[in-house]
Design a protein around this motif. Structure first.
Motif, PDB file in Angstrom:
ATOM      1  N   ASN A 156      33.559  55.172  26.327  1.00 32.26           N
ATOM      2  CA  ASN A 156      32.806  54.180  25.569  1.00 32.26           C
ATOM      3  C   ASN A 156      31.415  53.943  26.143  1.00 32.26           C
ATOM      4  O   ASN A 156      30.717  53.017  25.732  1.00 32.26           O
ATOM      5  CB  ASN A 156      33.572  52.849  25.496  1.00 32.26           C
ATOM      6  CG  ASN A 156      34.810  52.960  24.623  1.00 32.26           C
ATOM      7  OD1 ASN A 156      34.868  53.786  23.729  1.00 32.26           O
ATOM      8  ND2 ASN A 156      35.797  52.124  24.883  1.00 32.26           N
ATOM      9  N   GLY A 157      31.033  54.769  27.137  1.00 30.24           N
ATOM     10  CA  GLY A 157      29.671  54.713  27.642  1.00 30.24           C
ATOM     11  C   GLY A 157      29.424  53.841  28.861  1.00 30.24           C
ATOM     12  O   GLY A 157      28.285  53.685  29.290  1.00 30.24           O
ATOM     13  N   LEU A 158      30.482  53.266  29.424  1.00 25.47           N
ATOM     14  CA  LEU A 158      30.285  52.444  30.628  1.00 25.47           C
ATOM     15  C   LEU A 158      30.040  53.336  31.838  1.00 25.47           C
ATOM     16  O   LEU A 158      30.617  54.416  31.958  1.00 25.47           O
ATOM     17  CB  LEU A 158      31.517  51.570  30.886  1.00 25.47           C
ATOM     18  CG  LEU A 158      31.633  50.362  29.948  1.00 25.47           C
ATOM     19  CD1 LEU A 158      33.079  49.990  29.756  1.00 25.47           C
ATOM     20  CD2 LEU A 158      30.865  49.203  30.543  1.00 25.47           C
ATOM     21  N   SER A 159      29.192  52.872  32.743  1.00 24.92           N
ATOM     22  CA  SER A 159      28.918  53.616  33.975  1.00 24.92           C
ATOM     23  C   SER A 159      30.051  53.380  34.969  1.00 24.92           C
ATOM     24  O   SER A 159      30.781  52.386  34.861  1.00 24.92           O
ATOM     25  CB  SER A 159      27.598  53.148  34.583  1.00 24.92           C
ATOM     26  OG  SER A 159      27.757  51.867  35.160  1.00 24.92           O
ATOM     27  N   PRO A 160      30.194  54.271  35.948  1.00 20.32           N
ATOM     28  CA  PRO A 160      31.223  54.057  36.975  1.00 20.32           C
ATOM     29  C   PRO A 160      31.087  52.704  37.684  1.00 20.32           C
ATOM     30  O   PRO A 160      32.085  52.066  37.986  1.00 20.32           O
ATOM     31  CB  PRO A 160      31.007  55.227  37.943  1.00 20.32           C
ATOM     32  CG  PRO A 160      30.475  56.314  37.065  1.00 20.32           C
ATOM     33  CD  PRO A 160      29.580  55.600  36.089  1.00 20.32           C
ATOM     34  N   SER A 161      29.859  52.254  37.909  1.00 20.72           N
ATOM     35  CA  SER A 161      29.646  50.942  38.551  1.00 20.72           C
ATOM     36  C   SER A 161      30.178  49.810  37.679  1.00 20.72           C
ATOM     37  O   SER A 161      30.829  48.886  38.167  1.00 20.72           O
ATOM     38  CB  SER A 161      28.165  50.705  38.837  1.00 20.72           C
ATOM     39  OG  SER A 161      27.708  51.605  39.808  1.00 20.72           O
ATOM     40  N   GLU A 162      29.887  49.889  36.381  1.00 13.25           N
ATOM     41  CA  GLU A 162      30.364  48.850  35.461  1.00 13.25           C
ATOM     42  C   GLU A 162      31.889  48.865  35.356  1.00 13.25           C
ATOM     43  O   GLU A 162      32.522  47.810  35.335  1.00 13.25           O
ATOM     44  CB  GLU A 162      29.734  49.058  34.073  1.00 13.25           C
ATOM     45  CG  GLU A 162      28.238  48.838  34.047  1.00 13.25           C
ATOM     46  CD  GLU A 162      27.588  49.339  32.771  1.00 13.25           C
ATOM     47  OE1 GLU A 162      26.621  48.700  32.331  1.00 13.25           O
ATOM     48  OE2 GLU A 162      28.039  50.371  32.221  1.00 13.25           O
ATOM     49  N   ILE A 163      32.453  50.063  35.321  1.00 18.30           N
ATOM     50  CA  ILE A 163      33.912  50.191  35.257  1.00 18.30           C
ATOM     51  C   ILE A 163      34.540  49.593  36.509  1.00 18.30           C
ATOM     52  O   ILE A 163      35.501  48.822  36.432  1.00 18.30           O
ATOM     53  CB  ILE A 163      34.335  51.670  35.093  1.00 18.30           C
ATOM     54  CG1 ILE A 163      33.844  52.227  33.754  1.00 18.30           C
ATOM     55  CG2 ILE A 163      35.851  51.815  35.218  1.00 18.30           C
ATOM     56  CD1 ILE A 163      33.985  53.733  33.615  1.00 18.30           C
ATOM     57  N   ALA A 164      33.986  49.928  37.681  1.00 20.54           N
ATOM     58  CA  ALA A 164      34.518  49.419  38.950  1.00 20.54           C
ATOM     59  C   ALA A 164      34.521  47.892  38.965  1.00 20.54           C
ATOM     60  O   ALA A 164      35.490  47.270  39.410  1.00 20.54           O
ATOM     61  CB  ALA A 164      33.713  49.974  40.119  1.00 20.54           C
ATOM     62  N   LYS A 165      33.454  47.282  38.483  1.00 20.53           N
ATOM     63  CA  LYS A 165      33.379  45.812  38.453  1.00 20.53           C
ATOM     64  C   LYS A 165      34.441  45.226  37.541  1.00 20.53           C
ATOM     65  O   LYS A 165      35.096  44.247  37.878  1.00 20.53           O
ATOM     66  CB  LYS A 165      31.988  45.352  38.000  1.00 20.53           C
ATOM     67  CG  LYS A 165      30.947  45.501  39.068  1.00 20.53           C
ATOM     68  CD  LYS A 165      29.585  45.062  38.572  1.00 20.53           C
ATOM     69  CE  LYS A 165      28.525  45.379  39.626  1.00 20.53           C
ATOM     70  NZ  LYS A 165      27.179  45.178  39.117  1.00 20.53           N
ATOM     71  N   GLN A 166      34.601  45.824  36.360  1.00 18.64           N
ATOM     72  CA  GLN A 166      35.575  45.296  35.396  1.00 18.64           C
ATOM     73  C   GLN A 166      37.015  45.472  35.877  1.00 18.64           C
ATOM     74  O   GLN A 166      37.850  44.604  35.683  1.00 18.64           O
ATOM     75  CB  GLN A 166      35.395  45.973  34.036  1.00 18.64           C
ATOM     76  CG  GLN A 166      34.175  45.475  33.288  1.00 18.64           C
ATOM     77  CD  GLN A 166      34.145  46.001  31.862  1.00 18.64           C
ATOM     78  OE1 GLN A 166      35.173  46.368  31.295  1.00 18.64           O
ATOM     79  NE2 GLN A 166      32.955  46.008  31.278  1.00 18.64           N
ATOM     80  N   VAL A 167      37.295  46.615  36.493  1.00 17.47           N
ATOM     81  CA  VAL A 167      38.664  46.923  36.917  1.00 17.47           C
ATOM     82  C   VAL A 167      38.995  46.270  38.253  1.00 17.47           C
ATOM     83  O   VAL A 167      40.148  45.997  38.555  1.00 17.47           O
ATOM     84  CB  VAL A 167      38.866  48.459  36.978  1.00 17.47           C
ATOM     85  CG1 VAL A 167      40.239  48.821  37.499  1.00 17.47           C
ATOM     86  CG2 VAL A 167      38.664  49.071  35.610  1.00 17.47           C
ATOM     87  N   GLY A 168      37.953  46.032  39.067  1.00 17.62           N
ATOM     88  CA  GLY A 168      38.174  45.425  40.386  1.00 17.62           C
ATOM     89  C   GLY A 168      38.496  46.445  41.455  1.00 17.62           C
ATOM     90  O   GLY A 168      39.403  46.254  42.261  1.00 17.62           O
ATOM     91  N   CYS A 169      37.767  47.560  41.436  1.00 15.09           N
ATOM     92  CA  CYS A 169      37.973  48.594  42.437  1.00 15.09           C
ATOM     93  C   CYS A 169      36.615  49.116  42.884  1.00 15.09           C
ATOM     94  O   CYS A 169      35.588  48.653  42.408  1.00 15.09           O
ATOM     95  CB  CYS A 169      38.834  49.733  41.884  1.00 15.09           C
ATOM     96  SG  CYS A 169      38.027  50.716  40.598  1.00 15.09           S
ATOM     97  N   SER A 170      36.618  50.097  43.763  1.00 16.04           N
ATOM     98  CA  SER A 170      35.360  50.690  44.212  1.00 16.04           C
ATOM     99  C   SER A 170      34.909  51.756  43.215  1.00 16.04           C
ATOM    100  O   SER A 170      35.708  52.294  42.452  1.00 16.04           O
ATOM    101  CB  SER A 170      35.514  51.309  45.594  1.00 16.04           C
ATOM    102  OG  SER A 170      36.284  52.492  45.511  1.00 16.04           O
ATOM    103  N   ARG A 171      33.614  52.049  43.255  1.00 17.25           N
ATOM    104  CA  ARG A 171      33.071  53.104  42.411  1.00 17.25           C
ATOM    105  C   ARG A 171      33.721  54.441  42.745  1.00 17.25           C
ATOM    106  O   ARG A 171      33.979  55.250  41.855  1.00 17.25           O
ATOM    107  CB  ARG A 171      31.555  53.179  42.648  1.00 17.25           C
ATOM    108  CG  ARG A 171      30.771  53.210  41.395  1.00 17.25           C
ATOM    109  CD  ARG A 171      29.288  53.261  41.624  1.00 17.25           C
ATOM    110  NE  ARG A 171      28.931  53.995  42.820  1.00 17.25           N
ATOM    111  CZ  ARG A 171      27.857  53.763  43.525  1.00 17.25           C
ATOM    112  NH1 ARG A 171      27.030  52.821  43.182  1.00 17.25           N
ATOM    113  NH2 ARG A 171      27.586  54.487  44.595  1.00 17.25           N
ATOM    114  N   MET A 172      33.997  54.667  44.036  1.00 16.98           N
ATOM    115  CA  MET A 172      34.612  55.929  44.464  1.00 16.98           C
ATOM    116  C   MET A 172      35.982  56.111  43.804  1.00 16.98           C
ATOM    117  O   MET A 172      36.342  57.209  43.405  1.00 16.98           O
ATOM    118  CB  MET A 172      34.747  55.951  45.992  1.00 16.98           C
ATOM    119  CG  MET A 172      35.288  57.261  46.517  1.00 16.98           C
ATOM    120  SD  MET A 172      34.335  58.699  46.012  1.00 16.98           S
ATOM    121  CE  MET A 172      33.043  58.667  47.221  1.00 16.98           C
ATOM    122  N   GLN A 173      36.745  55.017  43.673  1.00 18.81           N
ATOM    123  CA  GLN A 173      38.054  55.133  43.013  1.00 18.81           C
ATOM    124  C   GLN A 173      37.882  55.531  41.544  1.00 18.81           C
ATOM    125  O   GLN A 173      38.670  56.301  41.023  1.00 18.81           O
ATOM    126  CB  GLN A 173      38.815  53.807  43.140  1.00 18.81           C
ATOM    127  CG  GLN A 173      39.311  53.555  44.541  1.00 18.81           C
ATOM    128  CD  GLN A 173      39.943  52.170  44.669  1.00 18.81           C
ATOM    129  OE1 GLN A 173      39.285  51.180  44.427  1.00 18.81           O
ATOM    130  NE2 GLN A 173      41.188  52.145  45.069  1.00 18.81           N
TER     131      GLN A 173
END
Length: 181
Positions: A156-173
């Motif tokens: 849906n176009g979210l960046s890894p940083s945005e996904i990490a914030k929403q999910v509550g994990c690190s960008r690396m995960q």
């Protein structure tokens, strides 16, 4: 001279509130937090950010040495990088600082203990898994992250940083989940 706190927990289901409270009590003006394993420095974006912004006379403060890392080489590299910037590292429990020569010796020994402790933990974990498999009770570790939701967010176009914030994990995960396909 700034006192910059660093708090770390290993998994998303843990919280760093106790560490943050101690760092605030110690007078840390800035506190950076992350949820990522201390087994290596890979993916520890907040720690890297702190190191990059350290100025001469600043102090990196952690509650315990294992929050900085569980690998002796990584811990010593962090200390070295801080010192290259003219900054110090202070561990609150037990209270050790690199401001004095003795602090380096103690940090080296504590780093070795943290690494040894990590090896013991892994060894006990492996033994427990072997025993559980033999008894037919082992079903594997449970997924902490919804991999499908992460892939959908990326689609849906979210960046890894945005996904990490929403999910509550690190960008690396997030990158690991996405690369696993």
């Amino acid at each position: 001279m700034a006192r910059i706190g660093y708090a770390r927990v290993s998994t998303v289901d843990q919280d760093a509130d106790i560490q943050i409270d101690k760092l605030k009590t110690e007078g840390c003006e800035v506190i950076r937090t992350e949820k990522v394993s201390g087994a290596s420095r890979a993916g520890r974006v907040e720690l890297e950010t702190i190191i990059q912004f350290l100025r001469p006379g600043d102090e990196l403060v952690v509650t315990r040495l294992d929050r900085l890392g569980r690998d002796t080489r990584d811990v010593l590299n962090v200390v070295h990088e801080c010192e290259q910037r003219g900054a110090y590292v202070t561990v609150l429990d037990p209270h050790v600082s690199t401001r004095g020569e003795m602090g380096h010796v103690i940090l080296t020994v504590l780093g070795m203990v943290a690494q040894m402790e990590r090896r013991f933990i892994k060894e006990r974990q492996r033994e427990g898994i072997v025993r559980a498999k033999e008894e037919g009770r082992y079903k594997g570790g449970k997924r902490r992250l919804d991999h499908e939701a992460i892939r959908t967010m990326k689609a849906n176009g979210l960046s890894p940083s945005e996904i990490a914030k929403q999910v509550g994990c690190s960008r690396m995960q997030v990158y690991r989940v996405l690369s696993a396909g």
